[in-house]
Design a protein around this motif. Structure first.
Motif, PDB file in Angstrom:
ATOM      1  N   PRO A 280       0.813  -1.229   0.000  1.00  0.00           N
ATOM      2  CA  PRO A 280       0.000   0.000   0.000  1.00  0.00           C
ATOM      3  C   PRO A 280       0.841   1.271   0.000  1.00  0.00           C
ATOM      4  O   PRO A 280       0.421   2.297  -0.545  1.00  0.00           O
ATOM      5  N   VAL A 281       2.043   1.204   0.572  1.00  0.00           N
ATOM      6  CA  VAL A 281       2.922   2.377   0.594  1.00  0.00           C
ATOM      7  C   VAL A 281       3.352   2.729  -0.832  1.00  0.00           C
ATOM      8  O   VAL A 281       3.320   3.886  -1.257  1.00  0.00           O
ATOM      9  N   ARG A 282       3.732   1.701  -1.589  1.00  0.00           N
ATOM     10  CA  ARG A 282       4.133   1.903  -2.992  1.00  0.00           C
ATOM     11  C   ARG A 282       3.008   2.540  -3.800  1.00  0.00           C
ATOM     12  O   ARG A 282       3.218   3.431  -4.610  1.00  0.00           O
ATOM     13  N   GLU A 283       1.832   2.060  -3.559  1.00  0.00           N
ATOM     14  CA  GLU A 283       0.673   2.554  -4.302  1.00  0.00           C
ATOM     15  C   GLU A 283       0.432   4.039  -4.010  1.00  0.00           C
ATOM     16  O   GLU A 283       0.249   4.850  -4.920  1.00  0.00           O
ATOM     17  N   ARG A 284       0.455   4.385  -2.734  1.00  0.00           N
ATOM     18  CA  ARG A 284       0.222   5.788  -2.362  1.00  0.00           C
ATOM     19  C   ARG A 284       1.355   6.678  -2.854  1.00  0.00           C
ATOM     20  O   ARG A 284       1.133   7.806  -3.292  1.00  0.00           O
ATOM     21  N   PHE A 285       2.582   6.161  -2.802  1.00  0.00           N
ATOM     22  CA  PHE A 285       3.739   6.941  -3.264  1.00  0.00           C
ATOM     23  C   PHE A 285       3.577   7.309  -4.736  1.00  0.00           C
ATOM     24  O   PHE A 285       3.791   8.453  -5.137  1.00  0.00           O
ATOM     25  N   THR A 286       3.182   6.348  -5.540  1.00  0.00           N
ATOM     26  CA  THR A 286       3.031   6.576  -6.976  1.00  0.00           C
ATOM     27  C   THR A 286       2.024   7.695  -7.244  1.00  0.00           C
ATOM     28  O   THR A 286       2.255   8.568  -8.079  1.00  0.00           O
ATOM     29  N   ALA A 287       0.939   7.685  -6.488  1.00  0.00           N
ATOM     30  CA  ALA A 287      -0.063   8.739  -6.673  1.00  0.00           C
ATOM     31  C   ALA A 287       0.478  10.101  -6.238  1.00  0.00           C
ATOM     32  O   ALA A 287       0.261  11.115  -6.899  1.00  0.00           O
ATOM     33  N   LEU A 288       1.230  10.111  -5.153  1.00  0.00           N
ATOM     34  CA  LEU A 288       1.724  11.388  -4.609  1.00  0.00           C
ATOM     35  C   LEU A 288       2.770  12.050  -5.510  1.00  0.00           C
ATOM     36  O   LEU A 288       2.747  13.261  -5.713  1.00  0.00           O
ATOM     37  N   VAL A 289       3.699  11.267  -6.045  1.00  0.00           N
ATOM     38  CA  VAL A 289       4.745  11.897  -6.888  1.00  0.00           C
ATOM     39  C   VAL A 289       4.170  12.387  -8.213  1.00  0.00           C
ATOM     40  O   VAL A 289       4.775  13.202  -8.892  1.00  0.00           O
ATOM     41  N   ALA A 290       3.002  11.893  -8.555  1.00  0.00           N
ATOM     42  CA  ALA A 290       2.363  12.372  -9.784  1.00  0.00           C
ATOM     43  C   ALA A 290       1.778  13.770  -9.582  1.00  0.00           C
ATOM     44  O   ALA A 290       1.298  14.384 -10.529  1.00  0.00           O
ATOM     45  N   ASP A 291       1.824  14.283  -8.347  1.00  0.00           N
ATOM     46  CA  ASP A 291       1.236  15.589  -8.056  1.00  0.00           C
ATOM     47  C   ASP A 291       2.236  16.492  -7.322  1.00  0.00           C
ATOM     48  O   ASP A 291       2.088  16.775  -6.131  1.00  0.00           O
ATOM     49  N   PRO A 292       3.269  16.956  -8.034  1.00  0.00           N
ATOM     50  CA  PRO A 292       4.319  17.749  -7.376  1.00  0.00           C
ATOM     51  C   PRO A 292       3.781  19.056  -6.780  1.00  0.00           C
ATOM     52  O   PRO A 292       4.309  19.547  -5.781  1.00  0.00           O
ATOM     53  N   GLY A 293       2.739  19.603  -7.374  1.00  0.00           N
ATOM     54  CA  GLY A 293       2.158  20.841  -6.846  1.00  0.00           C
ATOM     55  C   GLY A 293       1.666  20.651  -5.421  1.00  0.00           C
ATOM     56  O   GLY A 293       1.864  21.506  -4.552  1.00  0.00           O
ATOM     57  N   TYR A 294       1.065  19.505  -5.174  1.00  0.00           N
ATOM     58  CA  TYR A 294       0.562  19.209  -3.835  1.00  0.00           C
ATOM     59  C   TYR A 294       1.719  19.099  -2.833  1.00  0.00           C
ATOM     60  O   TYR A 294       1.657  19.650  -1.730  1.00  0.00           O
ATOM     61  N   LEU A 295       2.795  18.418  -3.242  1.00  0.00           N
ATOM     62  CA  LEU A 295       3.942  18.274  -2.336  1.00  0.00           C
ATOM     63  C   LEU A 295       4.533  19.643  -2.006  1.00  0.00           C
ATOM     64  O   LEU A 295       4.901  19.921  -0.865  1.00  0.00           O
ATOM     65  N   ASP A 296       4.611  20.515  -3.009  1.00  0.00           N
ATOM     66  CA  ASP A 296       5.121  21.868  -2.761  1.00  0.00           C
ATOM     67  C   ASP A 296       4.263  22.606  -1.747  1.00  0.00           C
ATOM     68  O   ASP A 296       4.776  23.289  -0.864  1.00  0.00           O
ATOM     69  N   GLU A 297       2.963  22.469  -1.902  1.00  0.00           N
ATOM     70  CA  GLU A 297       2.044  23.127  -0.957  1.00  0.00           C
ATOM     71  C   GLU A 297       2.261  22.631   0.468  1.00  0.00           C
ATOM     72  O   GLU A 297       2.288  23.421   1.417  1.00  0.00           O
TER      73      GLU A 297
END
Ligand code: ATP
Ligand code: MG
Length: 325
Positions: A280-297
């Motif tokens: 499940p960690v891998r799955e969530r990671f893949t979704a998160l890196v696809a959204d760099p704008g969110y990580l910046d926020e």
């Protein structure tokens, strides 16, 4: 009464986070979010010690943020930030360095283990003390390998307080339980580390078949008995620890379950447990890196919140030390 403060950091080194980071640290970070006010940061200044390629450091800092969130750190409940975004860390590190004895710093085992290094490696624990004391942390969930650095932090806080007046809260003991220091699969006399890498390291983001292969080829010992802490069985003991923390079953219970079964079945089950833990960690990671704008926020908001606390502490420190306003 406000909630207790929790602070911890992790270096964005290596090819990601490894099993020991999760079991020894980040798992506890996630669990502590409900009842504490948590500050979690990417220790990028501590990573410069290794002089990584600049582009790699930038990429890893961002990916490491995604990995933390994928492992259960929740930016709605916790302050997630990058160490270098809060300039006060380096400033407090300097001041605490002036209170640290040369011999005292020389005795830190991490420094001794790595052999000759830079002044940055030498003062690593002092910057770490600054990270912790800056946030007036009550508890610092770190792996057992960092215990000595936490003790230094407490000593420095006490020294500062007795010289300049009560300024820093003394952080409580580390939370990782004994037996949560995960060892390298290829050399179970060493702890698993991001910076060692290789087949002895289980990356959180490894594909299931890679995890399985590494676990099946873990160094074990002569004999075929699955037993913990028997002389000459550091490899099997390490796998037992992993299976125990991954499944929540006690070691003696596991020893009994594998009595007379040999290493093959046992390793297969360890592999399955780790694969299940990380899928499940891998799955969530893949979704998160696809959204760099969110990580910046997340990092922008985290830095702003962290800075409020840091500025407050540093105002006091500057004043007490006698730096002109
Ligand atoms: P590096 O080799 O770059 O130092 P590391 O794997 O040691 O990487 P750190 O960023 O130094 O990771 O540490 C992050 C957290 O993970 C710390 O709290 C540390 O105590 C914990 N930790 C690291 N390795 C292990 C391990 N093998 N077992 C348990 N906890 C660990
Ligand atoms: Mg380390």
């Amino acid at each position: 009464m406000s909630a207790p403060r929790v602070l911890s950091g992790i270096r964005p080194t290596g090819a990601g986070f490894q099993l020991g980071n999760y079991l020894g640290a980040v798992k506890h970070w996630a669990a502590m979010q409900d009842e504490n006010e948590c500050f979690y940061f990417l220790a990028d200044l501590h990573t410069v010690i290794d002089l990584p390629e600049p582009a790699q450091l930038r990429t890893r800092t961002r990916e490491a943020t995604a990995e933390l969130l994928a492992m259960g750190v929740d930016p709605q409940r916790s302050t997630v930030f990058v160490q270098s975004h809060v300039r006060e860390h380096a400033e407090l590190g300097w001041i605490l360095g002036c209170l640290t004895g040369f011999g005292e710093a020389s005795r830190m085992t991490q420094f001794k283990d790595k052999g000759a290094g830079s002044v940055g490696l030498f003062t690593y624990p002092v910057l770490q003390a600054a990270d912790i004391l800056m946030y007036q942390a009550d508890a610092v969930p770190i792996g057992e390998d960092q215990r000595q650095h936490l003790e230094l932090t407490r000593d420095l806080a006490q020294r500062f307080n007795s010289r300049y007046g009560d300024t820093f809260r003394l952080p409580g003991q580390y939370v990782a339980k004994a037996g949560e220091r995960i060892k390298d699969l290829q050399d179970p006399t060493k702890k698993m580390s991001k910076s060692i890498g290789g087949n002895g390291t289980l990356w959180v983001l490894d594909e299931p078949k890679v995890l399985t292969k590494k676990i099946k080829s873990a160094v074990t010992d002569l004999g075929r008995e699955v037993a913990y802490d028997v002389e000459g069985k550091p490899g099997i003991s390490n796998l037992l620890t992993i299976l125990s923390v991954a499944t929540g079953k006690a070691v003696p219970e596991l020893e009994a379950a594998y009595a007379g079964k040999g290493y093959g079945d046992f390793k297969g089950d360890v592999a399955e447990a780790v694969v299940e833990l990380f899928a499940p960690v891998r799955e969530r990671f893949t979704a998160l890196v696809a959204d760099p704008g969110y990580l910046d926020e997340v990092l922008l908001a985290g830095a702003a919140r962290a800075r409020e606390v840091a500025v407050d502490t540093m105002d006091k420190v500057r004043d007490r030390v006698g730096l002109l306003r």
